[in-house]
Design an enzyme around this catalytic site. Structure first.
Site, PDB file in Angstrom:
ATOM      1  N   ASP A  55      19.744  -4.010  16.201  1.00 51.42           N
ATOM      2  CA  ASP A  55      20.357  -2.686  16.283  1.00 51.42           C
ATOM      3  C   ASP A  55      21.756  -2.741  15.664  1.00 51.42           C
ATOM      4  O   ASP A  55      22.723  -3.137  16.314  1.00 51.42           O
ATOM      5  CB  ASP A  55      20.436  -2.239  17.752  1.00 51.42           C
TER       6      ASP A  55
ATOM      7  N   LYS B  66      27.700   0.308  14.179  1.00 55.47           N
ATOM      8  CA  LYS B  66      28.479  -0.314  15.251  1.00 55.47           C
ATOM      9  C   LYS B  66      29.666  -1.063  14.645  1.00 55.47           C
ATOM     10  O   LYS B  66      29.528  -1.662  13.584  1.00 55.47           O
ATOM     11  CB  LYS B  66      27.619  -1.341  16.001  1.00 55.47           C
TER      12      LYS B  66
ATOM     13  N   ASP C 112      18.551  -6.645  21.536  1.00 55.43           N
ATOM     14  CA  ASP C 112      18.118  -5.269  21.808  1.00 55.43           C
ATOM     15  C   ASP C 112      16.586  -5.155  21.885  1.00 55.43           C
ATOM     16  O   ASP C 112      16.056  -4.080  22.079  1.00 55.43           O
ATOM     17  CB  ASP C 112      18.687  -4.328  20.731  1.00 55.43           C
TER      18      ASP C 112
ATOM     19  N   ASP D 288      22.956   5.583  16.614  1.00 55.23           N
ATOM     20  CA  ASP D 288      22.990   4.400  17.475  1.00 55.23           C
ATOM     21  C   ASP D 288      22.300   4.639  18.816  1.00 55.23           C
ATOM     22  O   ASP D 288      22.060   3.711  19.577  1.00 55.23           O
ATOM     23  CB  ASP D 288      24.449   3.948  17.681  1.00 55.23           C
TER      24      ASP D 288
ATOM     25  N   GLU E 147      19.271   5.044  19.374  1.00 59.54           N
ATOM     26  CA  GLU E 147      17.948   4.938  18.740  1.00 59.54           C
ATOM     27  C   GLU E 147      16.858   4.493  19.704  1.00 59.54           C
ATOM     28  O   GLU E 147      15.700   4.833  19.528  1.00 59.54           O
ATOM     29  CB  GLU E 147      18.031   3.964  17.558  1.00 59.54           C
TER      30      GLU E 147
ATOM     31  N   ARG F  17      16.149   5.331  22.723  1.00 61.85           N
ATOM     32  CA  ARG F  17      15.492   6.453  23.403  1.00 61.85           C
ATOM     33  C   ARG F  17      14.491   7.150  22.492  1.00 61.85           C
ATOM     34  O   ARG F  17      13.520   7.747  22.965  1.00 61.85           O
ATOM     35  CB  ARG F  17      16.551   7.414  23.956  1.00 61.85           C
TER      36      ARG F  17
HETATM   37  N1  BES Z   1      21.396  -1.137  22.197  1.00 65.27           N
HETATM   38  C1  BES Z   1      22.442  -0.238  22.531  1.00 65.27           C
HETATM   39  C2  BES Z   1      22.873  -0.360  23.998  1.00 65.27           C
HETATM   40  C3  BES Z   1      23.530  -1.642  24.402  1.00 65.27           C
HETATM   41  C4  BES Z   1      24.899  -1.757  24.418  1.00 65.27           C
HETATM   42  C5  BES Z   1      22.767  -2.697  24.848  1.00 65.27           C
HETATM   43  C6  BES Z   1      25.496  -2.934  24.850  1.00 65.27           C
HETATM   44  C7  BES Z   1      23.360  -3.870  25.256  1.00 65.27           C
HETATM   45  C8  BES Z   1      24.715  -3.992  25.272  1.00 65.27           C
HETATM   46  C9  BES Z   1      22.006   1.192  22.294  1.00 65.27           C
HETATM   47  O1  BES Z   1      21.079   1.402  21.277  1.00 65.27           O
HETATM   48  C10 BES Z   1      23.230   1.961  21.951  1.00 65.27           C
HETATM   49  O2  BES Z   1      23.825   1.649  20.942  1.00 65.27           O
HETATM   50  N2  BES Z   1      23.612   2.914  22.783  1.00 65.27           N
HETATM   51  C11 BES Z   1      24.771   3.675  22.589  1.00 65.27           C
HETATM   52  C12 BES Z   1      24.445   5.097  22.946  1.00 65.27           C
HETATM   53  C13 BES Z   1      25.492   6.090  22.546  1.00 65.27           C
HETATM   54  C14 BES Z   1      25.560   6.203  21.032  1.00 65.27           C
HETATM   55  C15 BES Z   1      25.154   7.415  23.157  1.00 65.27           C
HETATM   56  C16 BES Z   1      25.863   3.133  23.503  1.00 65.27           C
HETATM   57  O3  BES Z   1      25.557   2.668  24.590  1.00 65.27           O
HETATM   58  O4  BES Z   1      27.021   3.133  23.088  1.00 65.27           O
HETATM   59 ZN    ZN Z   2      19.809  -0.208  20.856  1.00 65.89          ZN
HETATM   60 ZN    ZN Z   3      21.970   1.625  19.355  1.00 70.50          ZN
END
Ligand code: BES
Ligand code: ZN
Ligand code: ZN
Length: 485
Positions: free
Chosen positions: A252, A259, A270, A329, A331, A333
């Protein structure tokens, strides 16, 4: 490492070293035969503290209490200390609590196997002196009688569960260019072959045919094509039918909503939800539990490129709902939305569980070590949390409410993929998934956000640096619990 249990007494077993537990810093127990040496060396017997006395061929390890998780942790600490030596055979008596005979036997075995794991696959120099055997005597330190047949069964079961956890850890730890969606699908096929599971794999064309517009959009910019993996374990006389859905982002990057570099590292993890599902499938099939279990995994990368999906895109999921993208990001969901629809349509399960490293917000809410439990059914959430606790996994329940629900409304589509607020992100992500749960499944569904515990870059208890295998033990325990009802 092989663990066996024998009807012999401790003294009759020949081994290089014996593990002796010091419970609650009590050095006066008759099993503690080296009190003076231990005191001289400053050993107090605090949780996970070890002291190796080579001359007396004993390693002492502290456990705060006879609670199963203290014992699990202590045995992991002991085996870690012994791994640094040339010891190859180990023995130990049993440290049972008063409640349930098998609970602490399982904890000891799990502690040994989980503590023995390290990710050294890519190191040129591996540990040269692995521990070969651990022999447990059917002898309790408080003199409780031990039913050796039941003890043997406990050792077998715990070995299966702990090895399945290590199996999950290893796949998560494998770097993203080696564990691509295709490679993950191959792992699933190997598991299916070894354990007699059914296995169906869909490629892009298959996803297209299933109208999985959300999953497909996420996968579009990757050089590695996506895979939907569907494993099924179908025993005779199954008492339940359960679908497990796993987020399998083999990488991811965040996509166009890229990111920052510091946040991108560790995103090989991920795919932890997917890997937990694989580990659970391995364990249930080896335990032979009378439950039909389906494992459904959405495996893909989230990358950037000229054909990447974009903020402002509107996608259509398998159930026909449209999704406004405001952040690429978010993604996981999207992939889960299509996979959850698939699970309901193809499996029609009694329970529907999903596992995902879904949100950083869940880690903020609960800390790194705790899985977030979400869903509509309080009783189900509660029973799962109870099982997790018995397995030694931490959970916390995050409640839905109608105000949070409004935060993912979209002006241009049926739902938006991010919340309009910066708060409550773990819950709003779950409420997004809720849009893809049909009415009849609302009370059968549980969402488990393992973003915290799935991958931690420092050792904690019996978990090593990196992947922990979060989700495997708690789910196997929950299966055992619902079968008792
Ligand atoms: N894979 C990440 C979530 C994540 C963050 C997992 C840290 C493990 C450690 C997910 O896909 C993501 O990036 N989520 C975003 C959502 C936001 C853009 C609404 C997040 O948590 O910042
Ligand atoms: Zn993710
Ligand atoms: Zn993500």
């Amino acid at each position: 490492m092989k663990i066996e249990i024998t009807e012999q007494q401790r003294s009759e077993i020949s081994a290089d070293i014996e593990i002796i537990c010091v419970i609650d810093k009590n050095l006066d127990h008759p099993w503690v035969e080296d009190k003076e040496s231990l005191q001289l060396l400053g050993f107090e017997g605090g949780q996970d503290e070890t002291c190796l006395l080579a001359e007396s061929r004993r390693i002492y390890v502290g456990a705060s209490s006879l609670h199963h998780d203290d014992i699990r942790s202590a045995y992991a600490a002991a085996i870690r200390a012994l791994k640094k030596t040339k010891v190859s055979s180990v023995k130990s008596g049993l440290y049972l609590d008063n409640e349930c005979m098998t609970q602490n036997i399982k904890a000891m075995v799990e502690g040994l196997i989980l503590g023995d794991y390290e990710f050294d696959t890519y190191k040129s120099e591996k540990s040269k002196h692995p521990i070969q055997t651990v022999t447990l005597a059917c002898e309790d330190f408080n003199g409780q009688t031990v039913d050796c047949e039941r003890a043997k069964e406990a050792v077998t079961k715990a070995t299966i569960t702990a090895e399945a956890t290590n199996f999950t850890r290893e796949i998560i730890n494998t770097p993203p260019d080696d564990m691509t969606p295709k490679a993950l699908a191959q792992k699933a096929e190997e598991l299916a072959k070894a354990n007699g599971l059914e296995c169906t794999i869909l490629d892009e064309n298959g996803l297209e045919a299933e109208n999985m517009g959300a999953f497909l959009a996420v996968s579009r910019a990757s050089a590695h094509p996506p895979r939907l993996i569907h494993l099924a374990y179908k025993p005779e006389n199954a008492k339940y039918k359960i679908a497990l859905v796993g987020k399998g982002l083999t990488y991811d990057s965040g996509g166009l909503s890229l990111k920052p570099s510091d946040y991108m590292v560790t995103m090989k993890a991920d795919k932890s939800g997917a890997c937990a599902v694989l580990g659970i499938m391995k364990a249930v099939s080896e335990l032979g539990l009378p439950i039909e279990v389906h494992g459904i995994i959405g495996a893909t990368e989230n990358m950037i490129g000229g054909n990447a999906y974009k903020p402002d895109d509107i996608l259509k999921a398998k159930n026909g709902k449209t999704i406004e993208i405001r952040n690429t990001d978010a993604e996981g969901r999207l992939v889960l939305a299509d996979c959850l629809c698939y699970a309901q349509e193809k499996v029609a399960p009694d329970y529907l569980l999903d596992f995902a490293t879904l949100t950083g917000a869940c880690v903020v809410a609960l800390g790194e070590y705790t899985t977030g439990i979400m869903g509509h059914n309080s009783e189900l959430k509660h029973s799962f949390a109870k099982a997790a606790n018995k397995a030694g996994e931490l959970t916390g329940s995050l409640p839905f409410n109608r105000y949070l629900k409004t935060l993912i409304k979209s002006n241009v589509a049926d739902v938006c993929n991010i919340s309009s607020s910066r708060y409550g992100g773990a819950i709003t992500a779950a409420l997004f998934l809720d849009h893809f749960i049909d009415e009849e499944y609302k009370d059968k569904w549980l969402h488990l956000d393992i973003a915290g515990p799935a991958f931690v870059e420092k050792q904690w208890g019996y978990n090593p640096v990196g992947a922990s295998g979060a989700g495997v033990r708690m789910t196997v325990k929950w299966f055992e619990q619902i079968l008792k009802k």
